[in-house]
Structures are given as C-alpha cells and as structure tokens.
Design a protein around this motif. Structure first.
Motif, short mmCIF file in Angstrom:
data_model
loop_
_atom_site.label_atom_id
_atom_site.label_comp_id
_atom_site.label_asym_id
_atom_site.label_seq_id
_atom_site.Cartn_x
_atom_site.Cartn_y
_atom_site.Cartn_z
N ALA A 27 0.76 -1.14 0.02
CA ALA A 27 0.22 0.01 0.17
C ALA A 27 1.00 1.15 0.07
O ALA A 27 1.28 1.65 1.04
N SER A 28 1.20 1.82 -1.32
CA SER A 28 2.11 3.09 -1.35
C SER A 28 1.63 4.13 -1.06
O SER A 28 0.90 4.77 -2.14
N LEU A 29 1.66 4.80 0.16
CA LEU A 29 1.04 5.97 0.55
C LEU A 29 1.93 7.00 -0.15
O LEU A 29 3.17 7.31 0.22
N GLU A 30 1.29 7.85 -0.88
CA GLU A 30 2.00 8.99 -1.72
C GLU A 30 1.77 10.47 -1.33
O GLU A 30 0.42 10.59 -1.06
N PHE A 31 2.73 11.03 -0.84
CA PHE A 31 2.50 12.45 -0.23
C PHE A 31 2.38 13.46 -1.41
O PHE A 31 3.01 13.23 -2.38
N MET A 32 1.33 14.06 -1.32
CA MET A 32 1.23 15.36 -2.20
C MET A 32 0.94 16.83 -1.52
O MET A 32 0.20 16.42 -0.46
N PRO A 33 1.35 17.65 -1.84
CA PRO A 33 1.37 18.86 -0.94
C PRO A 33 -0.17 19.47 -0.72
O PRO A 33 -0.37 20.13 0.27
N TRP A 34 -0.97 19.10 -1.57
CA TRP A 34 -2.62 19.60 -1.39
C TRP A 34 -3.49 18.73 -0.62
O TRP A 34 -4.55 18.90 -0.51
N THR A 35 -2.72 17.51 -0.10
CA THR A 35 -3.73 16.58 0.52
C THR A 35 -3.30 16.59 1.84
O THR A 35 -2.57 17.56 2.57
N ALA A 36 -3.94 15.64 2.64
CA ALA A 36 -3.85 15.52 3.78
C ALA A 36 -2.45 14.86 4.58
O ALA A 36 -2.12 14.47 5.74
N VAL A 37 -1.64 14.32 3.34
CA VAL A 37 -0.48 13.84 3.53
C VAL A 37 0.49 14.75 2.65
O VAL A 37 0.82 14.53 1.61
N PRO A 38 0.86 15.99 3.32
CA PRO A 38 1.54 16.79 2.24
C PRO A 38 3.15 16.76 2.26
O PRO A 38 3.49 17.34 1.15
N ASP A 39 3.74 15.98 2.74
CA ASP A 39 5.17 15.77 2.86
C ASP A 39 5.63 14.24 3.23
O ASP A 39 4.80 13.58 3.80
N VAL A 43 6.18 3.93 1.17
CA VAL A 43 5.85 5.28 0.84
C VAL A 43 6.18 5.47 -0.49
O VAL A 43 7.38 5.00 -0.90
N LEU A 44 5.47 6.11 -1.32
CA LEU A 44 5.74 6.48 -2.63
C LEU A 44 6.30 8.12 -2.83
O LEU A 44 5.87 8.92 -2.40
N VAL A 45 7.41 8.02 -3.35
CA VAL A 45 8.08 9.27 -3.72
C VAL A 45 7.98 9.55 -5.07
O VAL A 45 8.32 8.86 -6.04
N ASP A 46 7.24 10.70 -5.30
CA ASP A 46 6.97 11.47 -6.55
C ASP A 46 7.89 12.66 -6.78
O ASP A 46 7.82 13.59 -5.82
N ALA A 47 8.68 12.55 -7.71
CA ALA A 47 9.75 13.98 -7.61
C ALA A 47 8.83 15.19 -7.95
O ALA A 47 9.38 16.06 -7.30
N LEU A 48 7.89 15.17 -8.52
CA LEU A 48 7.11 16.45 -8.51
C LEU A 48 6.66 17.06 -7.19
O LEU A 48 6.73 18.08 -6.71
N HIS A 49 6.26 15.92 -6.18
CA HIS A 49 5.83 16.34 -5.00
C HIS A 49 6.88 16.48 -4.19
O HIS A 49 6.72 17.28 -3.25
N VAL A 50 8.11 16.02 -4.29
CA VAL A 50 9.22 16.36 -3.54
C VAL A 50 9.58 17.92 -3.51
O VAL A 50 9.88 18.76 -2.84
N GLY A 51 9.60 18.21 -4.98
CA GLY A 51 10.05 19.66 -5.40
C GLY A 51 8.93 20.73 -5.02
O GLY A 51 9.24 21.87 -4.91
N ARG A 52 7.83 20.17 -4.84
CA ARG A 52 6.67 21.25 -4.63
C ARG A 52 6.26 21.17 -3.05
O ARG A 52 5.27 21.75 -2.80
N SER A 53 6.78 20.34 -2.30
CA SER A 53 6.54 20.30 -0.94
C SER A 53 7.71 20.59 0.03
O SER A 53 8.62 21.14 -0.48
N THR A 54 7.36 20.64 1.35
CA THR A 54 8.51 20.91 2.29
C THR A 54 9.17 19.77 2.30
O THR A 54 10.48 19.78 3.01
N THR A 55 9.31 18.91 1.72
CA THR A 55 10.33 17.54 1.93
C THR A 55 11.43 17.81 1.60
O THR A 55 12.06 18.51 0.48
N SER A 56 12.49 17.45 2.43
CA SER A 56 14.02 17.79 2.17
C SER A 56 14.71 16.49 1.59
O SER A 56 13.94 15.50 1.91
N LEU A 57 16.11 16.42 1.25
CA LEU A 57 16.87 15.34 0.80
C LEU A 57 16.99 14.57 2.21
O LEU A 57 16.71 13.20 2.10
N ASP A 58 17.15 15.10 3.32
CA ASP A 58 17.38 14.41 4.61
C ASP A 58 16.13 13.74 4.81
O ASP A 58 16.08 12.50 5.42
#
Length: 274
Positions: free
Chosen positions: A131-143, A161-176
């Motif tokens: 069950a790959s939970l994708e974080f997306m900045p406009w959802t309840a899982v923003p980062d 956990v699913l990492v989408d490059a677009l959502h990494v670049g447009r959320s508060t997600t850091s490389l760390d």
C-alpha cells in the motif's frame, strides 16, 4: 545507476490497458501502471475488476509479453473509508501480478487517516500487494514526514511510501527527509520534472501534476539529488502527463524521449550515494 522503467497510467491515461501494454513493449518499458479507479469523479479509469472478460483478456495478453503490471491506482482514504470495498480491486491486482497500489490520503483527521491506512495495509498484505502512500502537498499527507508518521503506525510487509519527484520539489520535503524513509518502505518512485517557480495555490499544483509535468532534465527539480537518496535499482515509474508536448511529438517519439531522458538522469546518480 540502472533501474526497471515503468510507464505510469497517468502518462498515457487515454490509452486502454491492452494498447498500454503494446506501447510499453515498443518503447522499452519493463512495467506498466493501470488506473482501475478514478483519481477524481468523472476522470478516466479502467475498472477491470468490474469486467471479467476485459480482465481475462488483459491477463492473456500479459502472459505473452515481457511487460509486467507493477502498480494499480488509486485508493483514496477519505472520511468514510471502507477498506473492504477495495477487495475486488486487490483480487484483480493479484491476478494481474501487481506489486503495489497507489494510495492517496484525503481524510483531514490524522488519527482516523492513520488507522484507515493501517487497515488497508493489513488487507493489501493478504494479496501480496504493498500500500504505497503518496505524499502530495495539497492532500492530508502533504510531505514525506507526514507519510512516514502515518505508515509507521501500520504493521506488516505492505507498508510503503511512494516518492514522486514533482511532490518532493513542491512540498516542504527535504533530501534528509527522503533519506530517512526506511529502505524497506520504498518499492518504487515516480519520475518527472516540473517548472520553476512552482505554483503556490492548490488548484494550480493539481493542474500541473495532472497536465503539465516536464521531461526529466528540462525543469527545475534536482532529480539526481533526489535519486541519490533512494535505493539503487529502485523501480522507476515515469509519470509525466503533458498532452500538448505529447501531441506535438507524437506518442511513440514522446515515450522514447521520456525513457531516454529518465535513463540520462539515472546515469547521473553516483552509485556511491546509495
């Protein structure tokens, strides 16, 4: 760095599953993703779990193909989520050989969302699907941090956990934050690029995600840096809807370009970083 390449559902969402397999074969993709349930009401989906004939036909086609189904889309966890409602989808996924189902988190109640995800992960494990939970900045899982907090409360092998490059670049997600995701929770990642500056309102973020992604290496997202935080050889799904660019190039040349650009990005990631 090399990795299996997948042709995501959203990249060619207007293409029915049988032809999706053909496109993947012709343009060097190893896997495909299928959208069985719509991302939003009224949008395109192919509910194979409701059509036994279509499902059987696709399975026979896949039996004669080097291409596999990797992921299914999309289960959205809202306020009235009922995991049991997705049993037919997961049963179809098992027959298709799917390894993951993409999950979106929409319930604003974090505790209830966490409990619903844990229930879904337990159900998915019965079918051998993560069950790959994708974080997306406009959802309840923003980062990524939010995704990790939710997934950490679930048990069993289906946590993901699913990492989408677009959502990494447009959320508060850091490389760390990416590097801190447990390696066993990463089963695939989605590749694309995005324009800069990024949109600042949710409506535009959604529109860009669904309609205006860019070819890897042509936007402003540091893709090599993102992939340097991920496990080596992690399967890559190219999720890149952009109908204007696709029409201008033609679907075949467009897919060739996406695959080549993705391989160029992966080749630029030092193996020592993994």
């Amino acid at each position: 760095m090399t990795a299996p390449l997948g042709l995501a559902a959203l990249t060619v969402l207007d293409i029915a599953p049988l032809h999706h397999v053909e496109l993947a074969e012709q343009h060097g993709f190893d896997t495909i993703g299928l959208r069985l349930l719509p991302a939003a009401p009224g949008t395109i989906a192919y509910p194979l779990h409701e059509n036994r004939v279509a499902l059987d036909t696709l399975i026979r086609r896949l039996d004669d193909s080097p291409v596999d189904v990797f992921d299914l889309e999309i289960i959205r966890i809202g306020e009235d989520f009922d995991a049991a409602a997705y049993v037919p989808m997961l049963e179809a996924g098992t027959r298709l050989g799917a390894r993951a189902v993409l999950v979106g988190g929409d319930d604003p109640d974090r505790g209830r969302l966490t409990d619903s995800y844990a229930e879904l992960a337990q159900l998915c494990a019965q079918y051998g699907i993560v069950a790959s939970l994708e974080f997306m900045p406009w959802t309840a899982v923003p980062d990524a941090k939010a995704a990790v907090e939710i997934v950490s409360q679930a048990d069993g092998p289906a946590r993901s956990v699913l990492v989408d490059a677009l959502h990494v670049g447009r959320s508060t997600t850091s490389l760390d934050d990416l590097a801190a995701i447990p390696r066993e929770w990463l089963h695939y990642a989605q590749m694309c690029d995005g324009s800069v500056p990024a949109p600042t309102d949710d409506a535009e973020l959604i529109r860009h995600a669904r309609e205006e992604r860019l070819v890897p290496g042509t936007g402003g997202i540091d893709l090599p840096a993102i992939w340097a935080t991920l496990p080596e050889h992690l399967p890559v799904s190219i999720e890149l809807p952009n109908e204007a660019l696709r029409r201008a190039a033609g679907t075949g040349p467009w897919l060739d370009r996406l695959a080549a650009a993705t391989r160029d990005i992966l080749a630029a990631v030092p193996s020592a970083c993994h």
